[in-house]
Design an enzyme around this catalytic site. Structure first.
Site, PDB file in Angstrom:
ATOM      1  N   SER A  49       0.870  -1.177   0.000  1.00 48.70           N
ATOM      2  CA  SER A  49       0.000   0.000   0.000  1.00 48.70           C
ATOM      3  C   SER A  49       0.908   1.228   0.000  1.00 48.70           C
ATOM      4  O   SER A  49       1.050   1.931   0.986  1.00 48.70           O
ATOM      5  CB  SER A  49      -0.921  -0.005   1.229  1.00 48.70           C
ATOM      6  N   HIS A 161      -3.281  -6.004   2.379  1.00 47.92           N
ATOM      7  CA  HIS A 161      -2.418  -7.055   2.932  1.00 47.92           C
ATOM      8  C   HIS A 161      -3.138  -8.378   3.115  1.00 47.92           C
ATOM      9  O   HIS A 161      -2.587  -9.326   3.656  1.00 47.92           O
ATOM     10  CB  HIS A 161      -1.836  -6.620   4.279  1.00 47.92           C
ATOM     11  N   GLU A 170      -4.850  -2.367   9.187  1.00 50.44           N
ATOM     12  CA  GLU A 170      -4.125  -2.938  10.329  1.00 50.44           C
ATOM     13  C   GLU A 170      -4.785  -2.618  11.664  1.00 50.44           C
ATOM     14  O   GLU A 170      -5.094  -1.462  11.943  1.00 50.44           O
ATOM     15  CB  GLU A 170      -2.685  -2.398  10.352  1.00 50.44           C
ATOM     16  N   GLU A 213       1.521  -9.348   6.914  1.00 51.53           N
ATOM     17  CA  GLU A 213       2.316  -8.949   8.072  1.00 51.53           C
ATOM     18  C   GLU A 213       2.109  -9.902   9.243  1.00 51.53           C
ATOM     19  O   GLU A 213       2.482  -9.610  10.379  1.00 51.53           O
ATOM     20  CB  GLU A 213       2.006  -7.502   8.459  1.00 51.53           C
ATOM     21  N   ASP A 255      -3.956   1.253  11.608  1.00 54.49           N
ATOM     22  CA  ASP A 255      -3.478   1.871  10.362  1.00 54.49           C
ATOM     23  C   ASP A 255      -4.554   1.564   9.341  1.00 54.49           C
ATOM     24  O   ASP A 255      -4.657   0.431   8.856  1.00 54.49           O
ATOM     25  CB  ASP A 255      -2.132   1.288   9.919  1.00 54.49           C
ATOM     26  N   GLU A 298      -3.045   5.609  12.158  1.00 54.68           N
ATOM     27  CA  GLU A 298      -2.151   5.940  11.048  1.00 54.68           C
ATOM     28  C   GLU A 298      -2.961   6.068   9.763  1.00 54.68           C
ATOM     29  O   GLU A 298      -3.889   5.286   9.531  1.00 54.68           O
ATOM     30  CB  GLU A 298      -1.120   4.813  10.922  1.00 54.68           C
ATOM     31  N   ASP A 325       1.750   8.282   7.171  1.00 55.16           N
ATOM     32  CA  ASP A 325       2.589   7.329   6.429  1.00 55.16           C
ATOM     33  C   ASP A 325       2.575   7.717   4.950  1.00 55.16           C
ATOM     34  O   ASP A 325       3.459   8.428   4.478  1.00 55.16           O
ATOM     35  CB  ASP A 325       2.054   5.904   6.664  1.00 55.16           C
ATOM     36  N   LYS A 350       9.751   5.042   7.277  1.00 56.90           N
ATOM     37  CA  LYS A 350      10.094   3.855   6.492  1.00 56.90           C
ATOM     38  C   LYS A 350      11.263   4.251   5.600  1.00 56.90           C
ATOM     39  O   LYS A 350      11.091   5.069   4.674  1.00 56.90           O
ATOM     40  CB  LYS A 350       8.916   3.463   5.594  1.00 56.90           C
ATOM     41  N   HIS A 378       8.377  -1.334   9.532  1.00 57.96           N
ATOM     42  CA  HIS A 378       8.698  -2.321   8.481  1.00 57.96           C
ATOM     43  C   HIS A 378       7.860  -2.019   7.234  1.00 57.96           C
ATOM     44  O   HIS A 378       7.081  -1.075   7.221  1.00 57.96           O
ATOM     45  CB  HIS A 378       8.355  -3.730   8.987  1.00 57.96           C
ATOM     46  N   LYS A 401       6.782  -0.586  14.537  1.00 52.71           N
ATOM     47  CA  LYS A 401       5.688  -1.320  13.915  1.00 52.71           C
ATOM     48  C   LYS A 401       6.326  -2.411  13.080  1.00 52.71           C
ATOM     49  O   LYS A 401       6.962  -2.124  12.068  1.00 52.71           O
ATOM     50  CB  LYS A 401       4.931  -0.329  13.037  1.00 52.71           C
TER      51      LYS A 401
HETATM   52  P1  PGA Z   1       3.090  -1.328   3.130  1.00 51.72           P
HETATM   53  O1  PGA Z   1       2.201  -1.317   4.432  1.00 51.72           O
HETATM   54  O2  PGA Z   1       4.449  -1.752   3.494  1.00 51.72           O
HETATM   55  O3  PGA Z   1       2.361  -2.302   2.247  1.00 51.72           O
HETATM   56  O4  PGA Z   1       3.061   0.078   2.571  1.00 51.72           O
HETATM   57  C1  PGA Z   1       2.638  -0.918   5.680  1.00 51.72           C
HETATM   58  C2  PGA Z   1       1.929   0.334   6.147  1.00 51.72           C
HETATM   59  O5  PGA Z   1       1.049   0.882   5.444  1.00 51.72           O
HETATM   60  O6  PGA Z   1       2.251   0.837   7.201  1.00 51.72           O
HETATM   61 ZN    ZN Z   2       0.666   2.634   6.856  1.00 48.52          ZN
END
Ligand code: PGA
Ligand code: ZN
Length: 439
Positions: A49, A161, A170, A213, A255, A298, A325, A350, A378, A401
């Site tokens: 995503s 996911h 999430e 995840e 999230d 998030e 994010d 990230k 992650h 996370k």
């Molecule tokens: P992604 O998801 O690694 O698929 O972007 C993780 C997140 O959105 O935090």
């Molecule tokens: Zn996210």
């Protein structure tokens, strides 16, 4: 400044990249670096995503691996980057990153690929730490590193996911009341296991299959209609923590990755079979956070709905951590706009969204200086690389996370944190309830 001894010890002697697989079975890039007396390697993760403004992940787009091969990125490291860095002092991380960024010459690293640059950047940090004989977190953060992060553990998966009907991505638990990181991890694992029984009983056994995840991804294969409403996973979490008597020590984080169910044209969110405008979605979050112990959300709004982010931060930001994010993509310039406008009060960090360790740390520093908290994260496509565990401790983020404990690529990070905690001994401080301002 230079001595002959330094030169031999710290000089980059060789760099080698190759293609390996990530946790979804997709190719990714691994890079190794050696100096006179040290070695470091790193493997780059990959998102599903993804935010629109993320730095470019270079893929071959040919027959191999359905177009996802990274041989061009590997070649960029071996043939273009390596000759630029051979002979450099491995301790000059900022200079190493600068040279690669300059050679790329684009805003989003589309020339060499953010994956190529990041693999070298992270391997360089690890190699420098090894050469200096320091734990990586201490190389990153120096003397002032003693905070172990609260796990933000994703136990129920939806969105991109998982193949289920849950639009929100999430549902996470945060054991803020634990005394130590190891106790926090134990609480999380106990909840994770007990939850499996609760989900199997209520939704059927196939609902305990897991998503990218590692969290459960309840589907339509069970006895009850599949989870769809935002309240359903929240109820499952509440029953689990109540049955285990962890109600006082465990909070909830979400999230929702709301860009994934936003229609840009109509500016409407389409979730749970309903169409909602920005205000209605904010009301939904206000409602659930008044009923459940939610401490962090998030990406509650889509990355294109900047005004929505400002509004939800104004309405809920005092009580709740609003984490950016996809909206910020670990990019200092975008974060700066967010800070000026009052969007979010927390940054999701990230490293592969921006493509170098130096830039990621600069973005985190900007967040801290402006009163934003930082959550090190992650990606949904991960590997055995544990860099983010050291990064979370190294920058004292107080939060990490990194998924559920059913998948080794996630456990690798938790296990690294256990080792760091043991190494620190009595000096280790678990961020706990201070996760937003842990120092
Ligand atoms: P992604 O998801 O690694 O698929 O972007 C993780 C997140 O959105 O935090
Ligand atoms: Zn996210």
């Amino acid at each position: 400044m230079l001595s002959a001894k330094d030169y031999e010890m710290f000089e980059i002697i060789d760099i080698k990249a190759r293609e390996v697989l990530d946790s979804r079975g997709n190719p990714t890039i691994e890079t190794e670096i050696i100096t006179g007396e040290g070695y470091g390697s790193a493997i780059v993760p990959s998102g599903a995503s993804t935010g629109k403004n993320e730095a470019l992940e270079l893929r071959d787009k040919n027959q191999r691996y359905g177009g996802k091969g990274v041989l061009n990125a590997v070649r960029n490291v071996n043939e273009t980057i390596t000759p630029l860095l051979i002979g450099m002092d491995i301790r000059k991380q900022r200079e190493i990153d600068r040279i690669m960024i300059e050679e790329d010459g684009t805003e989003n690293k589309s020339n060499l690929g953010a994956n190529s640059i990041l693999s070298v950047s992270l391997a360089a940090a690890r190699c420098a730490a090894d050469t200096l004989n320091l734990p990586l977190y201490q190389y990153i953060g120096g003397l002032n590193t003693y905070v172990l992060p609260v796990p933000m553990m994703n136990v129920i998966n939806g969105g991109e996911h998982a193949g289920n009907e849950l639009d929100f991505q999430e549902f996470m638990i945060m054991p803020v009341g634990a005394k130590s990181f190891s106790e926090a991890l134990r609480i999380c694992a106990e909840i994770y296991h007990h939850m499996k029984k609760i989900i199997a009983k209520k939704y059927g056994k196939s609902s305990t299959n897991v998503g990218d995840e590692g969290g459960y991804a309840p589907d339509e294969g069970g006895y009850a209609p599949p989870m769809k409403e935002i309240s359903e996973p929240l109820e499952v979490i509440m029953s689990t923590i109540e049955e285990l008597s962890y109600k006082d020590s465990v909070k909830i984080a979400l999230d929702t990755a709301s860009s994934t169910f936003y229609d840009e044209k109509s500016k409407m969110y389409n979730a749970m079979g309903k169409k909602m405008d920005s205000g209605e979605l904010i009301d939904l979050f206000a409602d659930v956070s008044s009923k459940y112990p939610i401490v962090s959300i998030e990406d509650p709004m889509a990355e294109d709905d900047f005004d929505g982010f400002v509004e939800i931060t104004r309405k809920l930001g005092k009580k709740i951590q609003i984490v950016g994010d996809d909206i910020f993509v670990t990019n200092k310039n975008i974060l700066s706009t967010g800070i000026k406008k009052g969007a979010c009060n927390s940054l999701l960090l990230k490293v592969n969204q921006i493509g170098s360790l130096t830039e990621a740390i600069d973005t985190a520093s900007m967040a801290y200086r402006n009163g934003y908290s930082v959550v090190v994260s992650h990606r949904s496509g991960e590997t055995e690389d544990t860099m983010i565990a050291d990064l979370a401790v190294g920058i004292s983020s107080g939060q990490i996370k990194t998924g559920a404990p059913s998948r080794s690529e996630r456990c690798a990070k938790y296990n690294r944190l256990l080792r760091i905690e043991e190494y620190m001994g009595q000096s280790a401080v678990y961020a706990g309830k201070n996760f937003r301002i842990p120092f």
